[in-house]
Scaffold this active site. Structure first.
Site, mmCIF file in Angstrom:
data_model
loop_
_atom_site.group_PDB
_atom_site.id
_atom_site.type_symbol
_atom_site.label_atom_id
_atom_site.label_comp_id
_atom_site.label_asym_id
_atom_site.label_seq_id
_atom_site.Cartn_x
_atom_site.Cartn_y
_atom_site.Cartn_z
ATOM 1 N N GLY A 265 0.748 -1.254 0.093
ATOM 2 C CA GLY A 265 -0.027 0.047 -0.092
ATOM 3 C C GLY A 265 0.731 1.180 -0.096
ATOM 4 N N HIS B 269 20.191 16.087 -11.701
ATOM 5 C CA HIS B 269 19.463 15.879 -12.720
ATOM 6 C C HIS B 269 18.215 15.386 -12.538
ATOM 7 C CE1 HIS B 269 20.560 11.808 -11.873
ATOM 8 N NE2 HIS B 269 19.351 11.222 -12.315
ATOM 9 N N HIS C 5 15.683 13.095 -12.872
ATOM 10 C CA HIS C 5 14.772 11.778 -12.706
ATOM 11 C C HIS C 5 14.314 11.971 -11.273
ATOM 12 C CE1 HIS C 5 17.047 9.259 -15.844
ATOM 13 N NE2 HIS C 5 15.946 10.160 -16.373
ATOM 14 N N HIS D 201 23.851 10.819 -19.315
ATOM 15 C CA HIS D 201 22.750 9.850 -18.632
ATOM 16 C C HIS D 201 21.591 9.885 -19.657
ATOM 17 C CE1 HIS D 201 20.976 7.856 -15.498
ATOM 18 N NE2 HIS D 201 20.175 8.855 -15.086
ATOM 19 N N ASP E 225 24.369 10.349 -11.422
ATOM 20 C CA ASP E 225 24.070 9.211 -12.404
ATOM 21 C C ASP E 225 24.813 9.469 -13.470
ATOM 22 O OD1 ASP E 225 22.651 8.224 -10.416
ATOM 23 O OD2 ASP E 225 20.768 8.335 -11.543
ATOM 24 N N ASP F 291 28.317 6.874 -8.654
ATOM 25 C CA ASP F 291 27.266 5.731 -9.097
ATOM 26 C C ASP F 291 27.862 4.402 -9.069
ATOM 27 O OD1 ASP F 291 25.271 4.578 -10.282
ATOM 28 O OD2 ASP F 291 25.275 5.878 -12.230
ATOM 29 N N SER G 93 20.909 0.747 -20.861
ATOM 30 C CA SER G 93 20.919 1.676 -19.112
ATOM 31 C C SER G 93 21.574 3.060 -19.546
ATOM 32 C CB SER G 93 21.919 1.147 -18.414
ATOM 33 O OG SER G 93 21.929 1.565 -17.066
ATOM 34 N N HIS H 270 23.300 4.171 -16.815
ATOM 35 C CA HIS H 270 24.113 3.858 -15.636
ATOM 36 C C HIS H 270 25.689 3.318 -16.086
ATOM 37 C CE1 HIS H 270 21.453 5.286 -12.588
ATOM 38 N NE2 HIS H 270 20.697 4.663 -13.096
ATOM 39 N N ASP I 49 1.935 7.221 1.921
ATOM 40 C CA ASP I 49 0.668 6.418 1.420
ATOM 41 C C ASP I 49 -0.370 7.693 1.552
ATOM 42 O OD1 ASP I 49 -1.459 4.822 1.216
ATOM 43 O OD2 ASP I 49 -1.197 3.719 3.038
#
Lengths: 547, 547
Positions: free
Chosen positions: B46, B71, B73, B140, B162, B194, B365, B367, B442
């Site tokens: 949950g 960055h 993300h 990246h 990253d 990273d 990827s 990374h 939640d």
């Protein structure tokens, strides 16, 4: 006469991974191949495992002549006890597979124990009803695996079982190429092939790769070596025993299933181990660390397994310590990645060095890759092709491979469980669709849990539950005591107190309105209130007692 | 004077993947790097997501000088709104990252909106308190990513962000090698790198590989092409736009976050697309299929995403049809494998051809792999090494790579969140351990759900719940009405009826015994009865009202 056609009914394992079962029916005779279990997805809450749906077999009980097994893995034999609770049918299997089945029967309380058990050697042929079944050896990650050549009045069907082409298998017993070529000469009407690794380019590497990786681990480790794998990965056991012997370590098997399977495999000659090399875990714990190898279960990160307990420091007999090397020597079943990685991280936290598939080739698959599948197609040269043992995406990919080897698309049946395939006059046709349910096993209950319970459990798991109990005077509908409100898994008690007090007020207001359906009205009002306040949707259960 | 040392405190992202946050503290000045969110594991029932624990920052509120982002993300910027609800601190980020942050701020109801936003170009240096921060460009999977060179009075710390070394990135903007070499000349005290792909051998392939794979898909598809990816994978958007343009298709973005991010990226010059190529989904549905490309979210199999709805046939605007090609162009986050594969299977069932990472290189990827990490080590030549952004197993593996490049083991800090690292007189030491909690979000609740609620939800999810309500006469403890028993998620109603009737009898017997703690006694007796009958352990809640 018009009914005389061959029917093949995939009951489990087509469009899913596990609970493999295939039915062959011709003119009143049925033979069944395999009866396995499947492990639940993460969204099948509380389910222990899933077994094949026996409904078609119940409806055709009198026709069943045999249950035949290809090898001893759980996804092929695991539901045999559930089957034998309802059916008493002769069983056919090779020696090791039969040995593992007998271990299961020994544990069955309510299964038919007087069933006829026919042990069959790979390479031999058995006549059952209108079928003649050739058992041919294939390489897989458990010894004594076979595929089946099923001669029917409509033609020869080859069902591969799980296989890969391993030229250096652990037991030096290669796939029976001769038999496959013989089939091809007789003419194969249809090939039913393992598609588990149809998305993997190239050949699946030989088990020898694992042997070499294990030897490297054994050559570098100073402390104890603990290898986790499946209890049914008998070939892997042999490799660990071999590496331990070479590096002068004793070996202890830990975990009931691991110990039992090692014993039966050893007894039947499929696991070779010197008597003085095998020791108990108690003995192992008294030896110098560099003399000890331990083999146990738990490579899937199962919390109650030996490795799961070791990772949390709750194993009864011993703890992980600095200097231990832990090897996870098995595939991570899709869906178990989190549990496996979390176990690995916990083992690192306890000071172990952990070796796993991502960083060293301590596991190779037992299922053939794209080139293996193409080779089987060329060896058997079937007219029709039915990809099996896989999710739909894997069956689709296997079909592409078959097309690459020259089988026309219209001769390939990408079908899922329940789709009947018929063969008549050398032609394949799609037949009826038999309804196939997910039969969930939860505790001692079989099939009493369905989609409704799954949905309820999912709801409960997401935001918990709020219970309201209201007691009214029957005479005038007035409230006898303050409504009782309790919650579980909804929010921490401290936070809940204030919120539930406010909730009580909305409930009292609703009661005062004296609606027709008080339970429904309270549920609705409360649910709206809770969502506005918390953006959550706990399950709400209201009971009203009028006394 | 004795307190003047550099403290680095990993708050999130070390020993876990996501909710990245690092604190640098020197002599009363704190700067924070990143403030991301983490997606829950399957056993965090949950939970929507997890954010960093701000407790250390609360305790040192007055010292905070800046929040710097590497960055755009979600695992680096996703918790910024939660941060700004409590803190008003200047934010530093490159243009695209700041653009994406502003989109988030626009949605925040309770966050500080008057916060100072400093847009910084990659390549520039900013002085903040006692720190001088160099922003250097890295490649990246989102444009405008940077790593940071943080000059502190104790020396230069390089935090990579990253990264991978991509020689043919989508935006033709390679990593700023010059700056890395300059750092190396100045002398790098510590590199924080990273480690996400530290277990992957070799180099991570260039984004160019994806461009080529997409072009192949576009060259072969006859019908519509639907590409699913992350809304923040701006580079991937550009690649899909390029392929669509080359094959003369219009493109429609679908899904709020996808549309918003495309808009901001385009506005800021990070997404290049001809105005007449971009169309709405409504327009797309009126064009011939071979003229249409659609880009949407849902590559993780999220049930409420566009692709999730398409796979179940519940998307409002359109349906999957025979001839559609669906591409899943993003990594499957560990733990999502089942959901992703199930979405793929469902899309196949609806007639689409589905292309995904396992069968074609439609994703690489962002990374760096093992060789990328080693190159960064050689370019920066740090004295100390701190692997970051990864589970413990990944940090451990990154440490092995660093040792391979010549860094002694005692100069490597494999630490998890909360372990303070101090630098003084050119020496690294382990400091205190700050307690770090999982802060679960939640719904609208932040941090009000903890391990106790998780356990309750897990219990509920496994075997459901049985509720018992008993009303007694206060005067003599006698029963006023029959005990009320209801269940949810326990077993199907038909099965439950018989069982619960038997259960009622055991409850009545318990009441007759008139025990001291009736609720506890009924729970215990009932729980034992249910386990004996079903081998299940549903949650049992008993309320007793005395009136």
């Amino acid at each position: 006469m018009k009914n005389k056609s061959l029917k093949i009914i995939p009951v489990g394992g087509l469009g899913e991974v596990g609970r493999n079962m295939m039915i062959y029916e011709y003119d009143g005779d049925i033979i069944i191949v395999d009866c396995g279990l499947m492990f639940p997805n993460n969204d099948m809450l509380g389910v222990d495992y899933i077994i094949p749906d026996f409904q078609y077999l119940r409806n055709n009980r009198d026709k069943i002549r045999a249950l035949i097994f290809t090898h001893g893995h759980e996804d092929h034999i695991g539901a045999v006890n559930y089957f034998l609770e309802e059916f008493n049918v002769p069983i056919y299997a090779t020696p090791l597979t039969m040995g593992l089945i007998k271990v299961k029967l020994g544990k069955a309380s309510s299964a038919n124990r007087d069933v006829a058990l026919h042990t069959v050697q790979a390479g031999s042929q058995v006549k059952i009803g209108k079928f003649k079944v050739d058992f041919f050896h294939v390489c897989h990650s458990i010894p004594d695996s076979v595929g089946l050549g099923i001669e029917t009045p409509e033609g020869l069907i080859v069902q591969s079982g799980d296989y890969k082409f391993d030229h250096t298998p652990v037991d030096n017993w290669p796939t029976d190429y001769g038999k496959l070529v013989e089939f091809s000469k007789r003419g194969v009407l249809a090939l039913i092939s393992d598609s588990t690794n149809s998305t993997r380019p190239g050949w699946t590497p030989s088990e020898q790769v694992v042997g070499e990786a294990l030897e490297k681990v054994f050559s570098q480790a100073d402390g104890r070596i603990i290898v986790a794998s499946f209890a049914s990965l008998i070939s892997r056991m042999q490799q660990v025993v071999n590496a331990a012997k070479k590096f002068n370590r004793k070996i202890a098997f830990v975990g009931t299933s691991m110990v039992e399977n090692a014993k039966i495999a050893q007894k039947m000659g499929f696991l070779s181990i010197d008597e003085d090399q095998k020791i108990s875990i108690e003995e192992a714990l008294h030896l110098p660390d560099e003399k000890v190898a331990i083999m146990c279960t738990g490579s899937q990160g199962e919390p109650t397994s030996i490795l799961g307990r070791l990772s949390r420091g709750t194993q009864r007999q011993f703890d992980i310590k600095e200097g231990d090397t832990v090897v996870l020597s098995s595939k991570t079943i899709p869906g178990n990645e989190e549990a496996v990685f979390s176990t690995i991280n916990d083992l690192f936290r306890r000071g172990a060095n952990v070796i796993y598939e991502e960083i060293a080739p301590v596991h190779v698959s037992g299922h053939g890759g794209q080139e293996d599948i193409k080779l089987l197609l060329h060896l058997t040269r079937p007219k029709y092709f039915i990809p099996a043992y896989g999710e739909l995406r894997q069956l689709k990919q296997a079909a592409i491979l078959a097309m690459q080897t020259g089988i026309p698309e219209r001769h390939i049946a990408v079908v899922e469980d329940g789709q009947v395939i018929t063969f008549k006059n050398n032609k394949m046709r799609m037949g009826d669709i038999e309804p196939i349910s997910m039969v969930f096993v939860d505790g001692s209950g079989v099939g009493d849990i369905g989609p409704a319970e799954m949905r309820d459990r999912e709801m409960l798991s997401k935001d918990g539950i709020i219970l309201v109990h209201v007691i009214l005077r029957k005479s005038d509908g007035s409230l006898i005591a303050d409504p009782e409100i309790v919650s579980r898994g909804f929010t921490s008690t401290k936070e809940a107190d204030g919120l539930l007090n406010q909730a009580r007020k909305t409930i009292l207001t609703t009661i005062k309105r004296n609606p027709d359906n008080l339970e429904k009205d309270i549920t609705k009002t409360l649910s709206g209130f809770i969502y506005r306040e918390t953006r959550r949707r706990p399950t709400i259960m209201v009971t009203v007692s009028s006394i």
